[in-house]
Enzyme design. Structure first.
Site, PDB file in Angstrom:
ATOM      1  N   CYS A   1     -74.228  -4.077-109.203  1.00 56.25           N
ATOM      2  CA  CYS A   1     -73.206  -5.128-109.270  1.00 56.25           C
ATOM      3  C   CYS A   1     -73.822  -6.542-109.216  1.00 56.25           C
ATOM      4  CB  CYS A   1     -72.169  -4.899-108.173  1.00 56.25           C
ATOM      5  SG  CYS A   1     -70.620  -5.772-108.476  1.00 56.25           S
TER       6      CYS A   1
ATOM      7  N   HIS B   1     -70.213   0.951-107.826  1.00 55.95           N
ATOM      8  CA  HIS B   1     -70.243   1.196-106.390  1.00 55.95           C
ATOM      9  C   HIS B   1     -69.813   2.652-106.200  1.00 55.95           C
ATOM     10  CE1 HIS B   1     -70.563  -3.054-105.141  1.00 55.95           C
ATOM     11  NE2 HIS B   1     -69.869  -3.291-106.229  1.00 55.95           N
TER      12      HIS B   1
END
Lengths: 462, 259
Positions: B99, B202
């Site tokens: 991310c 995630h």
């Protein structure tokens, strides 16, 4: 003179009231629908309904419900008639429903409304409710899928505070909360742990809010309690924990039923009997006592009412199940999960533990957070219960997390049927022992509804 | 004579600032899967002000952070670590970047208002700020994993407002089957370059996607010890159940390339 607003409010109140009675007749917990309809008819409904009553708003990420209940107990004990949204229906629709339902009581003398409010909803309702006191319990990472980032949540809270002139009651030990008090010093009342009563800084694993919000330097802690809460100071710009007006000076005793501690305000020291265990509940008790003080009540008299709190409803709730017990501990974010697991690791009566992970909107659709809690401590400290269950909509994510945490596969039970697995775990508990259930929000609601009918507990709208 | 335990040195960059939802799970996965094969993992935490030397680590992990946390580390990253990171990348050290950490490895970030922030520049990719956050459960399929003999599926959860675009110098890590991926537009997800892997997943991503975890570890071990075979298989029964459940929840048929 009744203007357009008056007529509109009248229609909205009538419509909401009709729906409310209808739902009650068919025994449904009408916690949001009547308010939703009424708000649709009159967007300014909260202002009209709350204009005659002093409002205390409770917001923040963790501990809203428990703090609200403690504050209700305090005010009731001091002779107030209290209106509250007990069921945790904490968006504008739930608030409107609560006020509608109690609209006649609200006009009576010595009546106060204590309202738990979702941290994102707060900014939209603050002006209408015009609360006298706003409690911000703490700010932990929570439901990042819903709010995006914590900075956004803080912005929402700041906007809400600026839309009203309430006293702000917040946690001196939380560097994020204290930033809300900055620039609002004259109307802020801080509570917190006396730094002398904190743990040494190395004793706590803090992974959130490690750096100064204002200058980016790494905070230095002289003491900590849990998570990022503690006696923080920024070596870069001098931003630091402010002095707290209401403090916990010493913990005298902690057991499975609660804590006894010394709370102080100025040179007034009183013994606080907090009828629910867990260190975070000492913070909730401080928040409630400080809010009562900000509301104008006496400190000692407020603290004296804490033992009358009926916490329950899935927050450390203890349910007698025949010759065994069930402890329901709601978990919803890494900080709370960490505390719940620590409580479980310290328990001496755990016959089994059950983890129930759902991923609805109210639980958080992102389940990544289960990896951030320190579940490893159970195995590290040799405290893995004899039976450990995993369930919920994300049963396999939960099971994998427990395998990683060192739960041996011969102790692990998995099932998509949370209630069935709960009965199985309970049956496996030796008589006299306790089943610890750690569910996310919607999982807690579903399990508790079944437990309510099994053991005759109060429904959530009562 | 005792057998020497092979050690793998893992650097966790900015552990206090890049540790968003679930990044800890990725480290747990790396350490666990090494330990189960008899390797010793050493995790070194390298924060603001700590030296990062390109030749001291076999695997570098960068997680995600919230904007205000990333802002705190930018000056340290650019002034003291970016050159060493670029050197480590070109020297074939393994990297896993999630991310925000993935975005930081690129060339720059351009905000929605048009302001450009220089990033590390180790990967030929860039990110543009977007209005609407791209949030939700994801399923990606990776040819790269398939070619390495691994299960090609990666399940996870994405939550980002930046849109990332890949230059000619990097390959996508995977193709989007469910979710948005790099930018919600071109069907690519993540990036791969030499032994660097970047992704928006995630979840945590590695525990549920053991094939991906092993690929990252194999690249690190190959660089360090010249071992180029696949790692010994593990009993991934719980891992596979979690991954399969996530695919099923997204109505993905794992036998079909496009789900």
């Amino acid at each position: 003179m009744p203007g357009r607003g008056g007529i509109r409010t009248g229609i909205a109140v009538a419509a909401g009231g009709t729906i409310l009675r209808g739902l009650r007749l068919i025994k449904r917990g009408a916690t949001t629908l009547p308010g939703k309809v009424a708000l649709g008819l009159d967007p300014d409904l909260l202002r009209s309904l709350s204009k005659d009553v002093p409002v205390i708003a409770v917001t923040g990420t963790n501990g809203k419900t428990t703090t609200t209940r403690m504050l209700c107990a305090i005010l009731r004990g001091l002779g107030w008639s209290v209106v509250t949204n007990r069921s945790g229906a904490n968006l504008s629709t739930g608030l409107a429903t609560t006020l509608l339902e109690n609209r006649r009581r609200l006009r009576r003398p010595r009546t106060a409304a204590v309202l738990e409010i979702d941290e994102a909803a707060f900014r939209r309702v603050a002006a209408g409710l015009s609360p006298r006191v706003v409690v911000v319990t703490n700010l932990f990472r929570d439901q990042l899928d819903r709010y995006g980032e914590l900075a956004t949540t803080m912005q929402f809270l700041a906007e809400g505070l600026d839309a009203c002139d309430a006293r702000l009651v917040t946690d001196a030990d939380d560097s994020l909360c204290v930033s809300l008090g900055r620039g609002r010093e004259e109307r802020t009342l801080y509570y917190g742990f006396d730094p002398a009563a904190m743990l040494p800084p190395d004793a706590v694993r803090g992974t959130e809010a490690t750096h100064c919000l204002f200058c980016g330097a790494h905070y230095v802690y002289a003491g900590r309690t849990y998570g990022h809460l503690g006696d923080f100071a920024c070596p870069g710009c001098g931003y630091r924990r402010p002095a707290s007006s209401v403090s916990c000076r010493e913990i005298l005793e902690e057991d499975a039923h609660g804590s006894r501690a010394v709370f102080v305000r100025g040179d007034e020291a009183v013994e606080a009997d907090v009828p629910v265990p867990g260190r975070y509940n000492l913070y909730n008790a401080l928040a409630a006592a400080a809010a009562a003080v900000a509301f104008g009540e006496s400190f000692a008299a407020s603290v004296a009412q804490l033992p009358t709190t009926d916490v329950g409803f899935g927050r450390m709730e203890l349910i007698q199940a025949g010759d065994r017990r069930i402890r329901l501990i709601l978990v919803k974010n890494p900080a709370g999960f960490d505390q719940a697991v620590e409580f479980l690791a310290r328990a001496t009566d755990a016959g089994a533990a059950l983890f129930v992970l759902n991923d609805g909107i109210a639980d958080g659709t992102d389940v990544s957070w289960i990896w951030d809690a320190d579940l490893e401590r159970l195995a590290d400290q040799g405290r893995v219960p004899p039976i450990v269950g995993a369930s919920g909509q994300r049963v396999h994510d939960m099971a994998l997390r427990l395998v990683y945490a060192g739960v041996p596969s011969d102790r692990l039970r998995t099932s998509g049927d949370a209630y069935g697995l709960m009965r199985e775990c309970l049956a496996a508990c030796p008589p006299g022992s306790c089943l610890y259930v750690l569910p996310t929000y919607t999982a807690m609601l579903a399990l508790r509804a079944r437990l309510a009918s099994d053991y005759g507990l109060a429904g959530f709208w009562e | 004579m005792t057998k020497t335990v092979k050690r793998v040195r893992i650097a966790h960059l900015y552990p206090e600032l890049l540790n968003l939802y679930g990044d800890r799970g990725n480290l747990l996965a790396l350490v666990r899967r090494l330990a189960l094969r008899g390797f010793e993992a050493e995790v070194r935490r390298i924060g603001v002000g700590d030296a990062f030397r390109p030749d001291e680590h076999d695997l570098v992990f960068l997680g995600g952070g919230q904007d205000y946390e990333q802002a705190i580390l930018m000056a340290d990253l650019l002034a003291h670590k970016a050159a060493a990171i670029r050197e480590a990348v070109e020297d074939d050290r393994a990297f896993l970047c999630i991310c925000g950490g993935y975005q930081l490895m690129g060339r720059y970030y351009r905000t929605a208002e048009g302001r450009q922030l220089d990033f590390v520049g180790a990967l030929d990719l860039w990110t543009v700020g977007g209005e609407k956050r791209l949030i939700g459960n994801t399923a990606y399929r990776s040819d790269l994993l398939e070619q390495a003999g691994k299960d090609p599926w990666i399940v996870g959860f994405e939550n980002h407002s930046g849109r990332t675009f890949l230059g000619a110098g990097v390959k996508p890590l995977a193709t989007v089957v469910r979710g948005h991926g790099n930018n919600g537009d071109d069907g690519t997800e993540g990036a791969a370059y030499r032994n660097v892997f970047g992704t928006y997943s995630h979840g945590s991503v590695l525990p549920k996607n053991p094939g991906f975890a092993d690929l990252v570890l194999e690249r690190a071990l190959a660089r360090r010890y010249g071992e180029d075979g696949p790692l010994a298989p593990l009993d991934d029964a719980y891992e596979r159940l979690a991954q399969t459940a996530a695919l099923r929840a997204l109505s993905v048929d794992r036998s079909r390339r496009n789900g």
